[in-house]
Write a protein that holds these residues in place. Structure first.
Motif, PDB file in Angstrom:
ATOM      1  N   THR A 153       0.814  -0.627  -0.326  1.00  0.00           N
ATOM      2  CA  THR A 153       0.369   0.091  -0.018  1.00  0.00           C
ATOM      3  C   THR A 153       1.069   1.013   0.451  1.00  0.00           C
ATOM      4  N   PHE A 154       1.971   1.075   0.606  1.00  0.00           N
ATOM      5  CA  PHE A 154       2.991   2.498   0.896  1.00  0.00           C
ATOM      6  C   PHE A 154       3.373   2.717  -0.284  1.00  0.00           C
ATOM      7  N   GLY A 155       3.643   1.199  -1.459  1.00  0.00           N
ATOM      8  CA  GLY A 155       4.956   1.443  -2.523  1.00  0.00           C
ATOM      9  C   GLY A 155       3.768   2.399  -3.714  1.00  0.00           C
ATOM     10  N   VAL A 156       1.765   1.557  -3.356  1.00  0.00           N
ATOM     11  CA  VAL A 156       0.954   2.539  -4.531  1.00  0.00           C
ATOM     12  C   VAL A 156       0.600   3.259  -4.323  1.00  0.00           C
ATOM     13  N   LEU A 157       0.523   4.236  -3.111  1.00  0.00           N
ATOM     14  CA  LEU A 157       0.070   5.568  -3.101  1.00  0.00           C
ATOM     15  C   LEU A 157       1.841   6.598  -3.038  1.00  0.00           C
ATOM     16  N   ARG A 158       3.451   5.429  -3.232  1.00  0.00           N
ATOM     17  CA  ARG A 158       4.280   7.078  -3.050  1.00  0.00           C
ATOM     18  C   ARG A 158       3.798   6.525  -4.769  1.00  0.00           C
ATOM     19  N   LEU A 159       3.530   5.935  -5.560  1.00  0.00           N
ATOM     20  CA  LEU A 159       3.925   6.285  -7.542  1.00  0.00           C
ATOM     21  C   LEU A 159       3.147   6.964  -7.558  1.00  0.00           C
ATOM     22  N   VAL A 160       1.529   6.386  -7.022  1.00  0.00           N
ATOM     23  CA  VAL A 160       0.744   7.283  -7.376  1.00  0.00           C
ATOM     24  C   VAL A 160       1.031   9.331  -6.861  1.00  0.00           C
ATOM     25  N   SER A 161       1.268   9.421  -5.617  1.00  0.00           N
ATOM     26  CA  SER A 161       1.439  10.353  -5.587  1.00  0.00           C
ATOM     27  C   SER A 161       2.812  10.792  -6.316  1.00  0.00           C
ATOM     28  N   GLY A 162       3.799  10.351  -6.936  1.00  0.00           N
ATOM     29  CA  GLY A 162       4.562  10.971  -7.925  1.00  0.00           C
ATOM     30  C   GLY A 162       4.060  10.799  -8.911  1.00  0.00           C
ATOM     31  N   ALA A 163       3.487  10.083  -9.545  1.00  0.00           N
ATOM     32  CA  ALA A 163       2.804  10.211 -10.834  1.00  0.00           C
ATOM     33  C   ALA A 163       1.783  11.751 -11.055  1.00  0.00           C
ATOM     34  N   ILE A 164       0.615  11.958 -10.201  1.00  0.00           N
ATOM     35  CA  ILE A 164      -0.015  13.012  -9.992  1.00  0.00           C
ATOM     36  C   ILE A 164       1.269  14.526  -9.931  1.00  0.00           C
ATOM     37  N   VAL A 165       2.366  14.565  -9.002  1.00  0.00           N
ATOM     38  CA  VAL A 165       3.077  15.253  -8.875  1.00  0.00           C
ATOM     39  C   VAL A 165       3.480  15.595 -10.296  1.00  0.00           C
ATOM     40  N   LEU A 166       4.620  15.341 -10.445  1.00  0.00           N
ATOM     41  CA  LEU A 166       4.642  14.673 -12.416  1.00  0.00           C
ATOM     42  C   LEU A 166       4.535  15.169 -13.161  1.00  0.00           C
ATOM     43  N   GLY A 167       2.719  14.660 -13.391  1.00  0.00           N
ATOM     44  CA  GLY A 167       1.955  14.616 -14.460  1.00  0.00           C
ATOM     45  C   GLY A 167       1.233  16.361 -14.668  1.00  0.00           C
ATOM     46  N   LEU A 168       1.355  16.904 -12.997  1.00  0.00           N
ATOM     47  CA  LEU A 168       1.170  18.068 -13.089  1.00  0.00           C
ATOM     48  C   LEU A 168       1.633  19.099 -13.833  1.00  0.00           C
ATOM     49  N   LEU A 169       3.204  18.753 -13.212  1.00  0.00           N
ATOM     50  CA  LEU A 169       4.397  19.774 -13.592  1.00  0.00           C
ATOM     51  C   LEU A 169       4.498  19.548 -15.279  1.00  0.00           C
ATOM     52  N   VAL A 170       4.460  17.799 -16.143  1.00  0.00           N
ATOM     53  CA  VAL A 170       4.553  17.967 -16.967  1.00  0.00           C
ATOM     54  C   VAL A 170       3.309  18.797 -17.898  1.00  0.00           C
ATOM     55  N   LEU A 171       2.641  19.392 -17.544  1.00  0.00           N
ATOM     56  CA  LEU A 171       0.753  19.838 -18.543  1.00  0.00           C
ATOM     57  C   LEU A 171       0.936  21.449 -18.527  1.00  0.00           C
ATOM     58  N   TRP A 172       2.156  21.767 -16.866  1.00  0.00           N
ATOM     59  CA  TRP A 172       2.242  22.876 -16.574  1.00  0.00           C
ATOM     60  C   TRP A 172       3.011  23.827 -17.620  1.00  0.00           C
ATOM     61  N   GLN A 173       3.912  22.900 -18.200  1.00  0.00           N
ATOM     62  CA  GLN A 173       4.874  23.385 -19.089  1.00  0.00           C
ATOM     63  C   GLN A 173       4.685  22.676 -20.194  1.00  0.00           C
ATOM     64  N   ARG A 174       3.176  22.269 -20.334  1.00  0.00           N
ATOM     65  CA  ARG A 174       2.758  22.059 -21.778  1.00  0.00           C
ATOM     66  C   ARG A 174       3.305  21.206 -22.259  1.00  0.00           C
ATOM     67  N   ARG A 175       3.352  20.284 -22.135  1.00  0.00           N
ATOM     68  CA  ARG A 175       4.711  18.952 -22.546  1.00  0.00           C
ATOM     69  C   ARG A 175       3.671  18.300 -23.024  1.00  0.00           C
ATOM     70  N   ARG A 176       3.882  17.072 -23.989  1.00  0.00           N
ATOM     71  CA  ARG A 176       2.811  16.235 -24.707  1.00  0.00           C
ATOM     72  C   ARG A 176       3.610  14.768 -23.584  1.00  0.00           C
ATOM     73  N   PHE A 177       2.600  13.854 -23.422  1.00  0.00           N
ATOM     74  CA  PHE A 177       2.919  13.188 -22.501  1.00  0.00           C
ATOM     75  C   PHE A 177       3.619  11.603 -23.415  1.00  0.00           C
ATOM     76  N   ALA A 178       4.482  10.968 -24.001  1.00  0.00           N
ATOM     77  CA  ALA A 178       4.743  10.579 -24.524  1.00  0.00           C
ATOM     78  C   ALA A 178       5.578   9.147 -24.229  1.00  0.00           C
ATOM     79  N   PHE A 179       4.855   7.715 -24.171  1.00  0.00           N
ATOM     80  CA  PHE A 179       5.065   6.638 -23.218  1.00  0.00           C
ATOM     81  C   PHE A 179       5.911   5.807 -23.880  1.00  0.00           C
TER      82      PHE A 179
END
Length: 277
Positions: free
Chosen positions: A34-60
């Motif tokens: 559970t700790f690991g999943v929460l850690r990944l989800v919170s990191g994904a949200i913070v980093l995803g918002l930064l990518v959107l704020w800088q108007r970059r695209r999501f490249a998988f």
């Protein structure tokens, strides 16, 4: 000097992750998964918002992206699972020993130039780490948790090696976290094994994921190309020393003469390895 300061800041973030993980899983307050999943989800949200704020695209990306995601999952879950039952110092010794082996092997296989002085510095630093973290007599060993920590070390070593080719560190780290978080949530959905979610450990997991992991790993990918595999590997040997110093500063843990002398040996070996010539 700038590279040195950024590397130091990254190592502090890594050490903070160790302290946060130990606090959150203390006394079985939260399950490691559970700790690991929460850690990944919170990191994904913070980093995803930064990518959107800088108007970059999501490249998988392609195969290398999925390899990085797999390595990140191996590290996150292996690390959390091992620290649920493993002595923190001994766990750190296993983790960073395996990281050294993995990254130096990667450097040799990719024919990265490794001066003799760097090998000597790495051995000195690793010797100091063994002296500092070797368990005292009477310590019980849990082989499944030792295996989990070794698995985490190999995962982190591979994740770091792959980071040398990241052209956009923030975007690459964000995509790694988004995909890894989706895999973690899928695992939670299939197993329905969440466990207790006390407020304190949840907050620690969110800070670990969004700040010291998400932003720390993006910075790590930024400095990996100029550092190279072997210098990056040796620099990480400072993390247990910083974590123990943090335990003394924030958790009231004791500082001994052994800690002072072994830490000096670790730092001396690292500085020797990080020399340009």
């Amino acid at each position: 000097m700038r590279l040195f300061l950024l590397t130091s800041l990254t190592m502090v973030a890594f050490a903070a992750n160790s302290v946060l993980n130990r606090l959150a899983l203390a006394d079985g307050a939260m399950q490691a998964g559970t700790f690991g999943v929460l850690r990944l989800v919170s990191g994904a949200i913070v980093l995803g918002l930064l990518v959107l704020w800088q108007r970059r695209r999501f490249a998988f990306g392609g195969l290398s992206r999925w390899a990085a995601v797999g390595a990140l999952l191996a590290y996150i879950f292996g690390f959390s699972l091992a620290y649920a039952a493993l002595d923190p110092g001994f766990g750190a010794l296993i983790l960073f020993s395996v990281v050294q082996i993995t990254m130096f092997a990667g450097a040799v296989l990719t024919r990265e130039a490794v001066p003799v002085i760097r090998w000597i510095g790495a051995l000195l630093a690793l010797g100091g780490l063994v002296w500092l973290l070797w368990p005292i007599a009477g310590t019980t060993f849990s082989w499944p948790h030792i295996a989990a920590m070794a698995f985490a070390g190999a995962g982190w070593g591979v994740y770091s090696l792959l980071g040398r080719g990241a052209s956009d560190p923030l975007q690459a780290t964000a995509m790694n976290f988004v995909l890894a978080a989706l895999a973690g949530l899928l695992w939670i959905g299939l197993t329905r094994d969440v466990g207790a979610l006390p407020a304190g450990p949840v907050l620690l997991a969110l800070v670990s994921g969004g700040v010291t992991s998400g932003l720390g790993y993006a910075l790590w990918y930024h400095i990996l190309p100029p550092l190279g595999a072997t210098r990056a590997a040796v620099a990480q040997l400072t993390v247990p020393v910083i974590a123990l110093a943090g335990g003394w500063a924030f958790l009231g843990e004791e500082i001994t003469l052994r800690f002072a002398l072994a830490s000096a040996l670790v730092m001396g070996g690292v500085l020797l390895s990080l020399r340009q010539r």
